[in-house]
Design a protein around this motif. Structure first.
Motif, PDB file in Angstrom:
ATOM      1  N   ASN A 109     -16.619  30.991 -19.834  1.00 39.41           N
ATOM      2  CA  ASN A 109     -15.158  31.233 -19.399  1.00 39.41           C
ATOM      3  C   ASN A 109     -15.107  31.561 -17.877  1.00 39.41           C
ATOM      4  N   GLN A 110     -15.957  32.342 -17.534  1.00 41.48           N
ATOM      5  CA  GLN A 110     -15.881  32.396 -15.817  1.00 41.48           C
ATOM      6  C   GLN A 110     -16.209  31.103 -14.996  1.00 41.48           C
ATOM      7  N   MET A 111     -16.922  30.382 -15.442  1.00 37.10           N
ATOM      8  CA  MET A 111     -17.244  29.246 -14.954  1.00 37.10           C
ATOM      9  C   MET A 111     -16.043  28.195 -14.736  1.00 37.10           C
ATOM     10  N   VAL A 112     -15.276  27.958 -15.879  1.00 35.81           N
ATOM     11  CA  VAL A 112     -13.940  27.205 -16.232  1.00 35.81           C
ATOM     12  C   VAL A 112     -13.164  27.834 -15.247  1.00 35.81           C
ATOM     13  N   GLY A 113     -12.988  29.215 -15.319  1.00 35.12           N
ATOM     14  CA  GLY A 113     -12.216  29.876 -14.419  1.00 35.12           C
ATOM     15  C   GLY A 113     -12.046  29.493 -12.856  1.00 35.12           C
ATOM     16  N   ILE A 114     -13.272  29.591 -12.414  1.00 38.74           N
ATOM     17  CA  ILE A 114     -13.622  29.184 -11.161  1.00 38.74           C
ATOM     18  C   ILE A 114     -13.254  27.851 -10.731  1.00 38.74           C
ATOM     19  N   LEU A 115     -13.683  27.070 -11.652  1.00 39.58           N
ATOM     20  CA  LEU A 115     -13.404  25.627 -11.180  1.00 39.58           C
ATOM     21  C   LEU A 115     -12.055  25.186 -11.390  1.00 39.58           C
ATOM     22  N   GLU A 116     -11.390  25.679 -12.226  1.00 39.40           N
ATOM     23  CA  GLU A 116      -9.984  25.420 -12.511  1.00 39.40           C
ATOM     24  C   GLU A 116      -9.099  26.251 -11.517  1.00 39.40           C
ATOM     25  N   GLN A 117      -9.466  27.213 -11.058  1.00 36.09           N
ATOM     26  CA  GLN A 117      -8.848  27.796  -9.805  1.00 36.09           C
ATOM     27  C   GLN A 117      -8.714  27.156  -8.694  1.00 36.09           C
ATOM     28  N   ALA A 118      -9.868  26.328  -8.637  1.00 30.79           N
ATOM     29  CA  ALA A 118     -10.234  25.433  -7.381  1.00 30.79           C
ATOM     30  C   ALA A 118      -9.405  24.166  -7.429  1.00 30.79           C
TER      31      ALA A 118
END
Ligand code: 3PG
Length: 307
Positions: A18-27
């Protein structure tokens, strides 16, 4: 838009994903996930259109890199990168990275737990030995080895260390004696905890002659890689030295032959679990995602492992 594939045959904990997807989508990147894949073909298909790849121990060989026509960066979320074909990455102008230190505490705690498990007769109710006052040899002085040294000192053990790949080893601030050579390390260690990478210099380097230098009743704890062990030498050692014990988080190829034959003296986890904690998964996964964003946004290559 950048596309990132998280390809993990052994998936990260959901909190990490969840955190990884959040960081990458945020970018602003598109994230693809391939978990628990059953065949290499699935990986070859999934990498076709991605610019970045995050893996764990998944094998990223020439076939994968050939299929990944758009790939610019591959990050091994973890410490050991022997699963990445660095030569081909360099040849293709791809950047390969790891995330050093992120799962070191998890592996160190497992190594210490394994040492206790073996010194107390695998918890089978027999009389064992204590660790206090015994010597532990830490073979490999990176993040994991240093963490093991620190915990072992808390247990009242004497700690000695050596690194086969670093010429000037410093174990500061810990009170650790850095020994001169590998023979000294093996001959003085009641417990020897392996934290060396698998590379051309170390493969099969833990051989019968070295193991046989260990004191009576010695134990080797392997949370590193099975490739660093000379497996025929290990078998010979278990057969010829009835006092010797071996525990591993990465089953040797001859596991079936050894398991059951050397009760109390041989054990291997059913599946590699050194970095299998939610904390380690979050640390390594988040670091991998952040390193990819830093690479694309500012060209950061701080954790690059290929030339
Ligand atoms: C590492 O090199 O970081 C550890 O061996 C963990 O590997 P894993 O991600 O496959 O659990």
């Amino acid at each position: 838009m950048k596309r990132v594939l998280i390809a993990t045959e052994k998936p990260f904990a959901p909190a990490a994903v969840n955190q990884m997807v959040g960081i990458l989508e945020q970018a602003g990147y598109e994230v693809k996930r391939l978990e628990k894949y059953a065949s290499k073909a699935e990986l070859l298909d999934a990498v076709k259109d991605v610019n970045a790849l995050i893996v764990r121990s998944d094998i990223v060989d020439r076939a994968v890199l050939d299929a990944a026509k758009e790939l610019q960066v591959v990050v091994r979320a973890g410490s050991g990168f022997d699963n990445l074909d660095l030569v081909t990455c360099t040849e293709k102008g791809m950047v390969a990275m790891n995330t050093p230190g992120q799962n070191s505490n998890a592996v160190a705690e497992l190594a210490i737990g394994m040492m206790i498990f073996m010194s107390r007769g695998q918890f089978k109710g027999v009389s064992g030995t204590e660790l206090k006052g015994k010597t532990i040899g830490v073979y490999g002085c990176g993040n994991i080895g240093r963490r093991v040294a620190r915990i072992a000192q808390g247990l009242g053990m004497k700690v000695i260390a050596l690194d086969p790949c670093i010429t000037k080893v410093s174990m500061e601030p810990y009170d650790v004696k850095v020994v001169q050579n590998v023979a000294e390390l093996f001959s003085e260690s009641d417990f020897l905890s392996l934290h060396i990478p698998a590379n051309e210099k170390t493969k099969k380097s833990v051989n019968f002659d070295m193991m046989n230098k260990m004191p009576k009743g010695a134990t080797i704890i392997n949370t590193a890689r099975k490739e660093v062990i000379d497996e025929d030498g290990l078998k010979k050692m278990l057969e010829e030295r009835p006092d010797f014990k071996y525990i591993s988080d990465i089953a040797p190829t001859n596991h079936d032959e050894l398991a059951g034959k050397f009760d109390f003296r041989y054990y291997s986890t059913p599946k590699k679990q050194g970095a299998e904690t939610s904390e380690a998964n979050v640390n390594a996964g988040v670091a991998a995602a952040e390193q990819i964003v830093a690479f694309f946004e500012s060209g950061d290559q701080a954790y690059r492992v290929n030339k």
